[in-house]
Write a protein that holds these residues in place. Structure first.
Motif, PDB file in Angstrom:
ATOM      1  N   UNK A  38      30.255  50.719  32.672  1.00  0.00           N
ATOM      2  CA  UNK A  38      30.788  51.965  32.099  1.00  0.00           C
ATOM      3  C   UNK A  38      30.609  53.037  33.173  1.00  0.00           C
ATOM      4  N   UNK A  39      31.703  53.519  33.706  1.00  0.00           N
ATOM      5  CA  UNK A  39      31.636  54.504  34.793  1.00  0.00           C
ATOM      6  C   UNK A  39      31.185  55.867  34.247  1.00  0.00           C
ATOM      7  N   UNK A  40      30.675  56.732  35.133  1.00  0.00           N
ATOM      8  CA  UNK A  40      30.327  58.090  34.679  1.00  0.00           C
ATOM      9  C   UNK A  40      31.510  58.808  34.027  1.00  0.00           C
ATOM     10  N   UNK A  41      32.727  58.580  34.545  1.00  0.00           N
ATOM     11  CA  UNK A  41      33.908  59.258  33.973  1.00  0.00           C
ATOM     12  C   UNK A  41      34.116  58.877  32.517  1.00  0.00           C
ATOM     13  N   UNK A  98      44.136  39.961  43.611  1.00  0.00           N
ATOM     14  CA  UNK A  98      43.424  40.205  44.864  1.00  0.00           C
ATOM     15  C   UNK A  98      41.905  40.265  44.690  1.00  0.00           C
ATOM     16  N   UNK A  99      41.464  40.725  43.531  1.00  0.00           N
ATOM     17  CA  UNK A  99      40.008  40.885  43.303  1.00  0.00           C
ATOM     18  C   UNK A  99      39.693  40.530  41.856  1.00  0.00           C
ATOM     19  N   UNK A 100      38.454  40.168  41.628  1.00  0.00           N
ATOM     20  CA  UNK A 100      38.033  39.890  40.251  1.00  0.00           C
ATOM     21  C   UNK A 100      37.220  41.040  39.671  1.00  0.00           C
ATOM     22  N   UNK A 101      36.836  41.970  40.508  1.00  0.00           N
ATOM     23  CA  UNK A 101      35.979  43.077  40.053  1.00  0.00           C
ATOM     24  C   UNK A 101      36.819  44.195  39.450  1.00  0.00           C
ATOM     25  N   UNK A 102      36.189  44.969  38.581  1.00  0.00           N
ATOM     26  CA  UNK A 102      36.819  46.145  37.963  1.00  0.00           C
ATOM     27  C   UNK A 102      35.795  47.278  37.955  1.00  0.00           C
ATOM     28  N   UNK A 103      36.262  48.509  37.855  1.00  0.00           N
ATOM     29  CA  UNK A 103      35.315  49.628  37.760  1.00  0.00           C
ATOM     30  C   UNK A 103      34.628  49.669  36.394  1.00  0.00           C
ATOM     31  N   UNK A 104      35.356  49.224  35.376  1.00  0.00           N
ATOM     32  CA  UNK A 104      34.809  49.104  34.012  1.00  0.00           C
ATOM     33  C   UNK A 104      35.110  47.682  33.550  1.00  0.00           C
ATOM     34  N   UNK A 105      34.379  47.207  32.555  1.00  0.00           N
ATOM     35  CA  UNK A 105      34.734  45.923  31.949  1.00  0.00           C
ATOM     36  C   UNK A 105      35.074  46.172  30.485  1.00  0.00           C
ATOM     37  N   UNK A 106      36.382  46.051  30.214  1.00  0.00           N
ATOM     38  CA  UNK A 106      36.892  46.376  28.882  1.00  0.00           C
ATOM     39  C   UNK A 106      36.515  45.248  27.933  1.00  0.00           C
TER      40      UNK A 106
END
Ligand code: SF4
Length: 351
Positions: A38-41, A98-106
């Motif tokens: 969970x990002x600060x935003x 291209x990537x498996x990472x995300x800034x958040x995980x829904x």
């Protein structure tokens, strides 16, 4: 709840006051199965444990319950993956992951079994094989860059990809699908925007947002950087119980997209991803909501309601339809108030 860093564990969530300390042990079982971020935003938008933002990002013990219809690959990517990183389901377009990472995980993610911070990016020999496939398949007109979230790539890697695609004459359109401008807007840097424009293709960004409150001033600035650079923006949202399954919220969401120069595109019926039944609405409910939007919202703000048919059979619009043909061939058209009108038969409308 204001935080400085991304919250990645139940203990982090408890320290930030997003969950109660008594929930940590139970949610650790969820965290062992599905990634958390969970990002600060986004954490600053959470006011209550059950609000529309919290529901999207804060884990829930209901995720541990998988129903018989749910599947690990709900839209059948694997059945259409000729080489690692490529999904080629439709003749004129292909996905590259291209990537498996995300800034958040829904919590409702349809690729939740594949995404996470530990997943490897597409690099080296695997990337070369993916590029060779795109080069050889001259019927591919559009490449959709996805993941994970491809805006997690550095500007240098975005530029390298756009240069490679730029060398493939048959590819005319490159579409990036991302949540970053909403959930981690500081990642949208001038260098990233410049990199997206390299290669001479028409560039689209598919922006994922599900609730009007997600459009913070910082998010709007990030979106404007993309729009001002001549990048076309289209929306994608998921219809989610407890988040946006009411006409007022959906209308406000679609208006926020349009106000930010993002053309409403897809409203997805939720996929049969494991542990997501608490988000699911019925198709009837989705159609009723779309009918309500049709009655009250500018044509500019109308998304297409779509279902990805489980098993990899592709995406189709799922209504509602405003036309009905009676057994005698008569066509009835239903207006926005639900009143049916007889449309003249073909013989009387043609000379
Ligand atoms: S950002 Fe997209 S890919 Fe990542 S978890 Fe959310 S829905 Fe899934």
């Amino acid at each position: 709840m204001t935080t400085r860093t991304t919250l990645r564990t139940p203990a982090d969530l408890a320290s930030a006051g997003v969950i109660g300390p008594d929930q940590v042990v139970a949610l650790e079982a969820v965290a062992r199965r599905y990634a958390i971020a969970v990002t600060p935003a986004m954490s600053k938008l959470i006011r209550r444990p059950d609000d529309a933002i919290a529901r999207q990002f804060v884990p829930d013990v209901r995720e541990l319950a998988t129903t018989p219809d749910e599947r690990t690959d709900p839209i059948g990517d694997a059945a259409h993956s000729p080489v690692e990183g490529i999904v080629h389901r439709y003749p004129d377009r292909a996905l590259i992951k291209m990537v498996h990472a995300c800034p958040v995980y829904c919590r409702f993610c349809f690729r939740r079994e594949m995404v996470g911070p530990g997943g490897a990016a597409l690099t080296g020999a695997a990337l070369e094989r993916a590029m060779a496939y795109l080069q050889d398949q001259t019927g591919i007109w559009e490449v959709i860059v996805t993941g994970g979230d491809p805006f997690m790539l550095t500007a240098r890697r975005v530029e390298a990809l756009m240069r490679r695609l730029g060398e493939m004459a048959h590819i005319r359109v490159v579409r990036w699908h991302t949540r970053v401008p909403i959930v981690d807007p500081a990642r949208v840097s001038p260098a990233l925007v410049r990199a997206l424009r390299i290669g001479g293709k028409a560039v689209y960004v598919g922006l994922h947002a599900n609730h009007p409150e997600e459009f913070t001033p910082e998010a709007e600035t990030a979106i404007a950087m993309l729009a001002d650079a001549g990048i076309a923006l289209v929306s994608q949202s998921v219809l989610l119980k407890g988040v946006n399954n009411d006409a007022v919220t959906l209308a406000a969401l679609m208006r926020r997209f349009v106000e930010n120069r993002v053309q409403p595109y897809y409203l997805h019926h939720p996929d049969l991803a494991p542990g997501t039944s608490h988000f699911r609405v019925t198709l009837d409910e989705g159609q009723a909501l779309m009918t309500a939007l049709r009655g009250h919202l500018s044509g500019l703000a109308q998304p297409t309601y779509v279902l990805d048919i489980p098993g990899g059979h592709g995406k189709v619009p799922v209504g509602p339809s405003f036309l009905a043909t009676a057994s005698d061939g008569a066509v009835h058209v239903t207006d926005r108030k639900g009143v049916a009108h007889l449309y003249p038969p073909k013989d009387s409308t043609t000379p």
